[in-house]
Design a protein around this motif. Structure first.
Motif: not given
Length: 581
Positions: A162, A165, A215, A218-222, A230, A233-234
């Motif tokens: 995490y 990321f 990625k 995935q970062y857009y979702q963050v 978010v 998911q971790w």
């Protein structure tokens, strides 16, 4: 001392202690009738802008309405012998280039790095006579994993991934902070020169995209999702998720369940100090020392800074271009450009003659989300809080957790959401989110020997109470008492240690510090009010519809926090425009 402390606490609860007035900032020279540039407001961004302009040969004056410089980054001796960072209280986001360019260390800036960083004690019965559990996080990744494993072995294993990321995303966004956002209007409709300039501003976006690579989705979702989505998911353990989620709502009237709260989470993890990525620290002497260091750098090159000089309005000539400002005492000060460190609402709705601004623009400014959940409480105590989860040392000296951001009422993300919902109903939170910091644990200059200053950054509190009721002294003290009751549950004896307190609700932050709605970012750090759209989609960046008038504060890109980027970027935009005149 404790007995006298309780007596003083009762007196201050009934009648807030007025701040002691520090000496005026000594301006470099007398007020002149004309300068090249005028900066409205001596907040840290305004001071940074003035310092850069003056270094580039632009004769600059700064006018501050208060008796002390710094805006939200200010030190005030509210209670005799105790120096408080009255509003902003931590440093991490200040751009590294500003340290170097303005030679801030030479001008008196010293920072105490905090490690560990955060401490989240639990409200629970200790098992087998042991103390309640707590989560202590710092720079030691192995120790972080050991701490997390108390709650989840799975989360302990996931945490390094995490961190990597989020650090990659922070590295990409970092590239966008030190440049003006892309000027889409100039890109499509400007002259050839304007289009070439606009084209060059695409470079940081392209480099950021390259860092994120495949990625990117995935970062857009963050950036767009609720922070809880978010984090879910971790991780699985609530104490870890809630501790991390506090960064996604700090200073924002939003819930960790709200879309877009992920960006605020990112905003607060992408700083660094003294070359240490992600580090946070206390400024020796309080945050006002930082502002004084920036001001010292500015005046060393010839800038003039004046306190108790309120700007009443921006002056415009008959051709529709800025020609200076009028002060509240009637004095007129001419200048080629005016930079406003005030919030967009104040700048464009109060200081600028409305006839020179397009109606659509002012309407967008009036619709900015400036809601704030923050009530700041500054407290003087005669001893350190003694937490059940981490008892004090026999001699009473500070322990590692005392230097942290101490998160209370943060064991579960549901608690944060519940506190938010109460405030949206016009009720101060029953169990408010509390970030408690003790800067005197590292900086002994702030309090008398054996005593300490505490910074309580609390939320959620509405600007207007249910039924349209205003915050009066009774309501302020009732809320502060509730906060103190919460701290007492984690650290019995805390209330008996209090010598005095200073309570700043959202209306107080608006009135005293000049933050509309009490918003510490000048306007919400939501995706619809960032980058291309800060302050509005019509005019993103630093320029505005009135030639010669610029924003240089937190209401401009890249937003709030003690970052200085808005001031530095604005100065470079202004310099480019002055060269082309």
């Amino acid at each position: 001392m404790a007995a006298s402390g309780r007596g003083l606490h009762r007196a201050l609860s009934a009648r807030p202690c007025p701040p002691r007035r520090p000496a005026h900032w000594e301006a470099a020279g007398r007020l002149k009738p004309e300068y090249d540039a005028v900066v409205i407001g001596a907040g840290h961004n305004g001071l940074v802008a003035a310092a850069y302009l003056q270094r580039m040969g632009v004769n600059t004056a700064v006018f501050e309405r208060r008796h002390v410089i710094g805006g939200a980054a200010v030190t005030e001796e509210i209670i005799p012998g105790f120096k408080f960072s009255r509003a902003s209280y931590l440093l991490s986001l200040l751009r590294p280039q500003i340290y170097t360019d303005l030679e801030l260390k030479k001008h008196g800036l010293r920072v105490y790095l905090r490690d560990p960083h955060s401490f989240t004690p639990m409200l629970e019965e200790g098992a087998g006579g042991k103390a309640p559990r707590s989560l202590l996080m710092g720079s030691d990744l192995a120790e972080n994993q050991r701490q997390i494993s108390q709650f989840s072995q799975k989360d302990a294993q996931a945490y390094p991934k995490y961190e990597a990321f989020m650090n990659r995303l922070a590295s990409a966004v970092d590239l966008l902070l030190d440049a003006a956002p892309v000027d889409t209007e100039a890109f499509w409709r400007g002259s050839l020169l304007q289009r070439l300039r606009a084209l060059s501003t695409l470079a940081p976006l392209l480099r950021a995209g390259c860092i994120l690579g495949t990625k990117l989705p995935q970062y857009y979702q963050v950036l767009t999702a609720p922070s809880t989505k978010v984090l879910d998911q971790w991780f699985e353990s609530e104490p870890l998720k809630a501790t991390l989620a506090t960064d996604s709502v700090i200073g924002a009237m939003t819930s960790p369940h709200a879309p877009g709260s992920g960006y605020v989470l990112l905003h607060h993890v992408m700083g660094g100090l003294e070359g240490v990525k992600g580090a946070w620290g206390y400024v020796e002497g309080g945050m006002g020392t930082l502002s004084n260091a920036i001001a010292s750098s500015a005046t060393a090159h010839g800038a003039s800074i004046f306190t108790e000089k309120t700007v009443a309005k921006v002056q415009v000539d008959s051709g529709g271009r800025v020609r200076g400002v009028v002060l509240q005492d009637g004095s007129e000060v001419r200048s080629r450009v005016v930079l406003s460190n005030a919030a967009p609402r104040t700048t464009f709705l109060k200081l600028t003659p409305q006839e020179w601004l397009p109606e659509e623009f002012t309407q967008r400014i009036s619709q900015l989300d400036i809601r704030s959940p923050v009530t700041k409480i500054n407290v003087a105590v005669d001893r350190l809080p003694n937490f059940l989860a981490a008892p004090n040392a026999p001699g009473g000296q500070p322990l590692p957790h005392h230097q942290c951001s101490i998160h209370l009422n943060c064991e579960d993300t549901h608690l944060l959401h519940q506190a938010f919902e109460e405030a949206m109903d016009g009720r101060p939170s029953h169990r408010p989110m509390i970030e408690l910091c003790i800067p005197s644990a590292l900086d002994p200059t702030l309090a008398p020997p054996g005593c300490h200053v505490l910074s309580l950054f609390t939320q959620y509190t509405p600007y207007t109470l249910a039924g349209g009721k205003a915050w009066d002294e009774q309501e302020r003290n009732a809320y502060a008492d509730r906060v103190f009751d919460c701290i007492e549950a984690y650290a019995p004896g805390f209330k008996g240690s209090v010598l005095g307190r200073d309570i700043l609700t959202p209306p107080d932050l608006e009135r005293i510090i000049g933050l509309p709605g009490g918003n510490i970012f000048h306007s919400a750090m939501t995706l619809d009010q960032l980058y291309f759209a800060r302050p509005t989609p019509l005019y993103a960046g630093y320029r505005c519809p009135l030639p010669g008038l610029y924003l240089c504060g937190s209401g401009a890109h890249p937003g709030g926090g003690v970052m200085g980027a808005a001031g530095r970027n604005a100065a470079h935009v202004v310099m480019g425009d002055l060269k082309s005149l």
